[in-house]
Design an enzyme around this catalytic site. Structure first.
Site, PDB file in Angstrom:
ATOM      1  N   LYS A   1       0.840  -1.217   0.000  1.00 42.64           N
ATOM      2  CA  LYS A   1       0.000   0.000   0.000  1.00 42.64           C
ATOM      3  C   LYS A   1       0.866   1.255   0.000  1.00 42.64           C
ATOM      4  O   LYS A   1       0.428   2.314  -0.440  1.00 42.64           O
ATOM      5  CB  LYS A   1      -1.014  -0.023   1.150  1.00 42.64           C
ATOM      6  CG  LYS A   1      -0.433   0.008   2.564  1.00 42.64           C
ATOM      7  CD  LYS A   1      -0.169   1.397   3.072  1.00 42.64           C
ATOM      8  CE  LYS A   1       0.554   1.407   4.397  1.00 42.64           C
ATOM      9  NZ  LYS A   1       1.058   2.728   4.775  1.00 42.64           N
TER      10      LYS A   1
ATOM     11  N   ARG B   1       2.547   9.775   4.485  1.00 44.83           N
ATOM     12  CA  ARG B   1       3.791  10.344   3.945  1.00 44.83           C
ATOM     13  C   ARG B   1       4.044   9.836   2.541  1.00 44.83           C
ATOM     14  O   ARG B   1       4.582  10.545   1.706  1.00 44.83           O
ATOM     15  CB  ARG B   1       4.970   9.980   4.869  1.00 44.83           C
ATOM     16  CG  ARG B   1       4.932  10.714   6.161  1.00 44.83           C
ATOM     17  CD  ARG B   1       4.960   9.949   7.406  1.00 44.83           C
ATOM     18  NE  ARG B   1       4.828   8.548   7.450  1.00 44.83           N
ATOM     19  CZ  ARG B   1       5.447   7.780   8.351  1.00 44.83           C
ATOM     20  NH1 ARG B   1       6.265   8.322   9.216  1.00 44.83           N
ATOM     21  NH2 ARG B   1       5.238   6.484   8.390  1.00 44.83           N
TER      22      ARG B   1
HETATM   23  N1  NAI Z   1       3.736   6.683  11.214  1.00 46.76           N
HETATM   24  C1  NAI Z   1       2.692   5.910  10.968  1.00 46.76           C
HETATM   25  O1  NAI Z   1       1.562   6.400  10.941  1.00 46.76           O
HETATM   26  C2  NAI Z   1       2.865   4.437  10.766  1.00 46.76           C
HETATM   27  C3  NAI Z   1       4.104   3.879  10.490  1.00 46.76           C
HETATM   28  N2  NAI Z   1       4.219   2.553  10.273  1.00 46.76           N
HETATM   29  C4  NAI Z   1       5.512   1.928  10.003  1.00 46.76           C
HETATM   30  O2  NAI Z   1       6.343   2.064  11.140  1.00 46.76           O
HETATM   31  C5  NAI Z   1       7.713   2.045  10.755  1.00 46.76           C
HETATM   32  C6  NAI Z   1       8.419   3.210  11.419  1.00 46.76           C
HETATM   33  O3  NAI Z   1       7.876   4.394  10.856  1.00 46.76           O
HETATM   34  P1  NAI Z   1       7.715   5.770  11.638  1.00 46.76           P
HETATM   35  O4  NAI Z   1       7.896   5.614  13.097  1.00 46.76           O
HETATM   36  O5  NAI Z   1       6.446   6.345  11.184  1.00 46.76           O
HETATM   37  O6  NAI Z   1       8.918   6.569  11.019  1.00 46.76           O
HETATM   38  P2  NAI Z   1       9.617   7.906  11.529  1.00 46.76           P
HETATM   39  O7  NAI Z   1      10.299   8.483  10.357  1.00 46.76           O
HETATM   40  O8  NAI Z   1       8.663   8.745  12.296  1.00 46.76           O
HETATM   41  O9  NAI Z   1      10.697   7.375  12.556  1.00 46.76           O
HETATM   42  C7  NAI Z   1      11.674   6.449  12.208  1.00 46.76           C
HETATM   43  C8  NAI Z   1      12.523   6.249  13.430  1.00 46.76           C
HETATM   44  O10 NAI Z   1      13.409   5.173  13.198  1.00 46.76           O
HETATM   45  C9  NAI Z   1      14.639   5.514  13.772  1.00 46.76           C
HETATM   46  N3  NAI Z   1      15.704   4.731  13.169  1.00 46.76           N
HETATM   47  C10 NAI Z   1      16.318   4.915  11.973  1.00 46.76           C
HETATM   48  N4  NAI Z   1      17.282   3.998  11.810  1.00 46.76           N
HETATM   49  C11 NAI Z   1      17.272   3.224  12.913  1.00 46.76           C
HETATM   50  C12 NAI Z   1      18.059   2.137  13.359  1.00 46.76           C
HETATM   51  N5  NAI Z   1      19.048   1.649  12.600  1.00 46.76           N
HETATM   52  N6  NAI Z   1      17.775   1.577  14.567  1.00 46.76           N
HETATM   53  C13 NAI Z   1      16.790   2.053  15.325  1.00 46.76           C
HETATM   54  N7  NAI Z   1      16.014   3.095  14.972  1.00 46.76           N
HETATM   55  C14 NAI Z   1      16.263   3.674  13.779  1.00 46.76           C
HETATM   56  C15 NAI Z   1      14.788   7.004  13.515  1.00 46.76           C
HETATM   57  O11 NAI Z   1      15.710   7.584  14.402  1.00 46.76           O
HETATM   58  C16 NAI Z   1      13.366   7.470  13.781  1.00 46.76           C
HETATM   59  O12 NAI Z   1      13.177   7.765  15.155  1.00 46.76           O
HETATM   60  C17 NAI Z   1       7.711   2.082   9.215  1.00 46.76           C
HETATM   61  O13 NAI Z   1       7.916   0.785   8.730  1.00 46.76           O
HETATM   62  C18 NAI Z   1       6.309   2.568   8.878  1.00 46.76           C
HETATM   63  O14 NAI Z   1       5.854   2.106   7.620  1.00 46.76           O
HETATM   64  C19 NAI Z   1       3.144   1.722  10.352  1.00 46.76           C
HETATM   65  C20 NAI Z   1       1.901   2.225  10.637  1.00 46.76           C
HETATM   66  C21 NAI Z   1       1.676   3.619  10.872  1.00 46.76           C
HETATM   67  O1  13P Z   2       0.983   2.935   7.455  1.00 45.59           O
HETATM   68  C1  13P Z   2       0.451   3.985   7.710  1.00 45.59           C
HETATM   69  C2  13P Z   2      -0.945   4.081   8.130  1.00 45.59           C
HETATM   70  O2  13P Z   2      -1.548   2.834   8.265  1.00 45.59           O
HETATM   71  C3  13P Z   2       1.218   5.237   7.578  1.00 45.59           C
HETATM   72  O3  13P Z   2       1.325   5.532   6.238  1.00 45.59           O
HETATM   73  P1  13P Z   2       2.519   6.446   5.693  1.00 45.59           P
HETATM   74  O4  13P Z   2       3.791   5.718   6.016  1.00 45.59           O
HETATM   75  O5  13P Z   2       2.254   6.598   4.247  1.00 45.59           O
HETATM   76  O6  13P Z   2       2.424   7.750   6.445  1.00 45.59           O
END
Ligand code: NAI
Ligand code: 13P
EC number: 1.1.1.94
Length: 336
Positions: free
Chosen positions: A192, A256
């Site tokens: 997705k 994003r």
């Molecule tokens: N933000 C959302 O709404 C959602 C995110 N996700 C998934 O969650 C995962 C994380 O995304 P977000 O937290 O949103 O991204 P983000 O960009 O907000 O944060 C990523 C974090 O990972 C950390 N990071 C980077 N390299 C790292 C490493 N080697 N070891 C440990 N930490 C590291 C960074 O410092 C940062 O704090 C992704 O796979 C995303 O697709 C899933 C559902 C919802």
């Molecule tokens: O996975 C997500 C919501 O379910 C977050 O989507 P994005 O990584 O595109 O912000």
């Protein structure tokens, strides 16, 4: 459900939102982040997390940059790191991991370079007897942090583990549904992101709601097609982690991936678009992995392939989207 000790590994927006949500529900949460200065800031601030404005930390949430002792002290882990850091985080956890520790994750994506699904990495690094589960579905971090109603699946090949995890993390605003369709949930969550970039590109070009709906519909058939490689049934993509997350991210600007696509459609260069977003955009990595999987299995998945070409080969977005919408054989998805 009695309060549990849960370690969330990864202090980005999603790990932090989940940590806050579970701590509010009474669980004792340790949130680990790899960046000491970020963790120091969280300790000082206890609120106003970057990308989650106005989110206060409950007293049942503590933050740390010490991974070893965090893993040692918990028998329920939730990995929230980006897909590119998934394997290395597991490997760092491994020495301290206890036999019955639940290893769950909320990461969405394929492994960079191998195209492996997260559960394949867990089995490869920790063994096939690991108690593992994925939590996935339409769930923007910002909305979970704002206490808005959210429904997700908890997927594991062992339905007892899925049910145990679902029961632990469920609360009145965070609904959880156990399922054994693990690979479908992983593929849905990773695919997705690519499709949201594609929908964003179409919208950025001003092609309108009809084109967006066509892309979402055809994108679902590509998800199903990829699922065939992993022996997933078509119906397993019709739930929250498949069509649910696809609709969410293709239609709402909190995504994003969609926002990246919007900017590309409006003529921005990819590096500039990435910089404006300033967070993980998993679809960029997933597009490369899915492109490689398509080549390996001779799959015809035009939306993913065209998105890959825009991201990696400099194909003009309008040429790609017009090509997609003109393909006669795409006029009606064939799911049977
Ligand atoms: N933000 C959302 O709404 C959602 C995110 N996700 C998934 O969650 C995962 C994380 O995304 P977000 O937290 O949103 O991204 P983000 O960009 O907000 O944060 C990523 C974090 O990972 C950390 N990071 C980077 N390299 C790292 C490493 N080697 N070891 C440990 N930490 C590291 C960074 O410092 C940062 O704090 C992704 O796979 C995303 O697709 C899933 C559902 C919802
Ligand atoms: O996975 C997500 C919501 O379910 C977050 O989507 P994005 O990584 O595109 O912000």
């Amino acid at each position: 459900m009695s309060p549990k000790k849960i370690a969330v590994l990864g202090a980005g927006s999603w790990g932090t939102a989940m940590a806050v949500m579970m701590a509010r529900a009474g669980h004792h949460i340790t949130l680990w982040g790899h960046n000491p200065s970020h963790i120091k800031q969280l300790k000082i601030d206890n609120s106003n997390v970057e990308f989650l404005p106005g989110t206060d930390f409950p007293s049942t949430l503590s933050v740390t940059d010490q991974l070893e002792e965090t893993v040692e002290e918990h028998d329920f882990l939730m990995l929230a790191v980006p897909s590119h850091a998934f394997r290395q985080t597991l490997l760092k956890c491994k020495p301290q991991l206890k036999k019955d520790t639940i290893v769950s994750w909320i990461t969405k994506g394929f492994e960079t370079g191998t195209g492996l699904l997260a559960h394949e990495i867990v089995i490869e690094t920790l063994g096939k007897d690991t108690k593992l589960a994925l939590i996935s579905g339409p769930s923007f971090a910002l909305e979970v942090a704002d206490n808005l109603p959210t429904a997700v699946v908890v997927a594991s090949t062992d339905i007892e583990v899925a049910t145990e995890v679902a029961d632990i993390i469920r609360n009145s605003n965070f609904l959880t549904f156990p399922t054994k369709h693990l690979a479908s949930a992983e593929i849905g969550g990773a695919m997705k992101n690519i499709l949201a970039i594609a929908a964003g590109i179409s919208d950025g070009l001003g092609y309108g709601a009809n084109a967006r709906a066509a892309l979402i519909t055809l994108g679902l058939t590509e998800m199903v097609q990829l699922g065939h490689v992993y022996n997933c049934s078509e119906s397993s993509f019709l739930g929250l982690a498949g069509v649910g997350d696809l609709v969410l991210t293709c239609t709402d600007n909190k995504s994003r991936n969609r926002r990246l696509g919007l900017q590309l459609g409006q003529g921005k260069k990819i590096d500039d678009a990435k910089q404006t977003i300033g967070q993980e955009v998993e679809g960029i990595h997933a597009a490369r992995e899915v492109h490689a999987i398509c080549e390996k299995w001779s799959l015809d998945m035009p939306i993913c392939i065209q998105t890959y070409r825009i991201l990696y080969e400099g194909l003009a977005p309008d040429v790609a989207v017009r090509y997609l919408l003109s393909r006669a054989q795409l006029a009606e998805p064939q799911l049977d």
